[in-house]
Write a protein that holds these residues in place. Structure first.
Motif, PDB file in Angstrom:
ATOM      1  N   UNK A  57      50.174  59.111  -0.482  1.00 28.49           N
ATOM      2  CA  UNK A  57      49.930  58.776   0.376  1.00 28.49           C
ATOM      3  C   UNK A  57      49.195  60.609   1.389  1.00 28.49           C
ATOM      4  N   UNK A  58      48.167  60.088   1.140  1.00 31.79           N
ATOM      5  CA  UNK A  58      47.734  62.071   2.576  1.00 31.79           C
ATOM      6  C   UNK A  58      48.303  61.274   3.467  1.00 31.79           C
ATOM      7  N   UNK A  59      48.731  63.163   4.071  1.00 28.28           N
ATOM      8  CA  UNK A  59      49.153  63.556   5.171  1.00 28.28           C
ATOM      9  C   UNK A  59      50.453  62.298   5.503  1.00 28.28           C
ATOM     10  N   UNK A  60      51.236  62.625   4.665  1.00 28.76           N
ATOM     11  CA  UNK A  60      52.255  61.372   5.056  1.00 28.76           C
ATOM     12  C   UNK A  60      53.679  61.967   6.598  1.00 28.76           C
ATOM     13  N   UNK A  61      53.787  61.030   7.226  1.00 25.51           N
ATOM     14  CA  UNK A  61      54.536  61.563   8.459  1.00 25.51           C
ATOM     15  C   UNK A  61      55.744  60.365   7.891  1.00 25.51           C
ATOM     16  N   UNK A  62      56.779  61.163   8.329  1.00 28.76           N
ATOM     17  CA  UNK A  62      57.780  60.781   9.053  1.00 28.76           C
ATOM     18  C   UNK A  62      58.222  59.457  10.010  1.00 28.76           C
ATOM     19  N   UNK A  63      57.617  58.873  10.825  1.00 23.84           N
ATOM     20  CA  UNK A  63      57.596  57.476  11.360  1.00 23.84           C
ATOM     21  C   UNK A  63      56.710  56.993  11.071  1.00 23.84           C
ATOM     22  N   UNK A  64      55.422  57.121  10.058  1.00 24.65           N
ATOM     23  CA  UNK A  64      54.494  56.760   9.843  1.00 24.65           C
ATOM     24  C   UNK A  64      54.713  56.310   7.966  1.00 24.65           C
ATOM     25  N   UNK A  65      53.927  56.241   7.653  1.00 26.92           N
ATOM     26  CA  UNK A  65      53.440  55.932   5.713  1.00 26.92           C
ATOM     27  C   UNK A  65      53.850  57.255   5.489  1.00 26.92           C
ATOM     28  N   UNK A  66      54.966  57.249   4.758  1.00 27.79           N
ATOM     29  CA  UNK A  66      55.242  58.574   4.023  1.00 27.79           C
ATOM     30  C   UNK A  66      55.628  57.646   2.548  1.00 27.79           C
ATOM     31  N   UNK A  67      54.930  56.570   1.808  1.00 26.69           N
ATOM     32  CA  UNK A  67      55.417  55.603   0.576  1.00 26.69           C
ATOM     33  C   UNK A  67      55.600  56.617  -0.770  1.00 26.69           C
TER      34      UNK A  67
END
Length: 196
Positions: A57-67
């Protein structure tokens, strides 16, 4: 005067060399708050940044998508002051190398431990290091993988509070770390080698 010119001719190319003065490595060991705090204490380490790596996943975030990504830290260090093998020695005693489900109280794939290597030389050193750890625990499986390095995405933007969390929120950080059982488990595994 002539000796000064000779000295300058020898020094100037060195000063403007494009050769890096510092090296970087990426390690995953569960909660990046804890890894950051542990490695920033280490002499020869100049910077530790929390982020994600290893996923697609590009540009993962802690609260969002970090699959697929690991919580990890990018460590900048001076190889003249601390070697890559010594960094790995320190890494092992800060993780549970037997846990295939996460680290300490943090469960799930993003909390797994892993060593991310940049090249064949680092891979060889990491594999030797892992073999040495395996010798210390006969009959137990060391599940921490050695993986090829991929893009490291630092935590940033409105999630930047995760960087240096242990400094910004020391009481909450200590409470979390104690309740997670990290230090207790490290003591159980490593005994006197466990960090204090």
């Amino acid at each position: 005067m002539k000796s000064l010119r000779i000295l300058l001719l020898l020094i100037i190319p060195f000063l403007f060399s494009t050769e890096s003065w510092a090296a970087k490595t990426v390690l995953a060991g569960g909660c990046f708050w804890c890894m950051e705090a542990d490695f920033e204490k280490l002499e020869g380490v100049s910077d530790v940044v929390s982020g994600f790596t290893g996923g697609t996943v590009d540009n993962p975030t802690y609260e969002g998508d970090h699959t697929g990504h690991y919580e990890a830290v990018e460590i900048t260090y001076d190889p003249k002051r601390i070697s890559y093998p010594k960094l790995l020695d320190y890494y092992w005693v800060n993780i549970d190398p037997f846990d295939a489900g996460g680290q300490f109280c943090d469960r799930g794939p993003s909390y797994l431990s892993a060593i991310f290597v940049a090249d064949a030389k680092e891979r060889k050193i990491a594999e030797e290091s892992k073999k040495e750890i395996a010798k210390m625990f006969p009959g137990k499986e060391i599940v921490t993988p050695i993986l090829g390095a991929s893009i490291f995405y630092p935590i940033k933007g409105n999630e930047s509070f995760h960087q240096d969390y242990y400094k910004k929120s020391p009481v909450r950080y200590k409470f979390y770390r104690w309740n997670c059982g990290r230090d207790q488990r490290l003591q159980e595994i490593w005994g006197e080698k466990a960090p204090h």
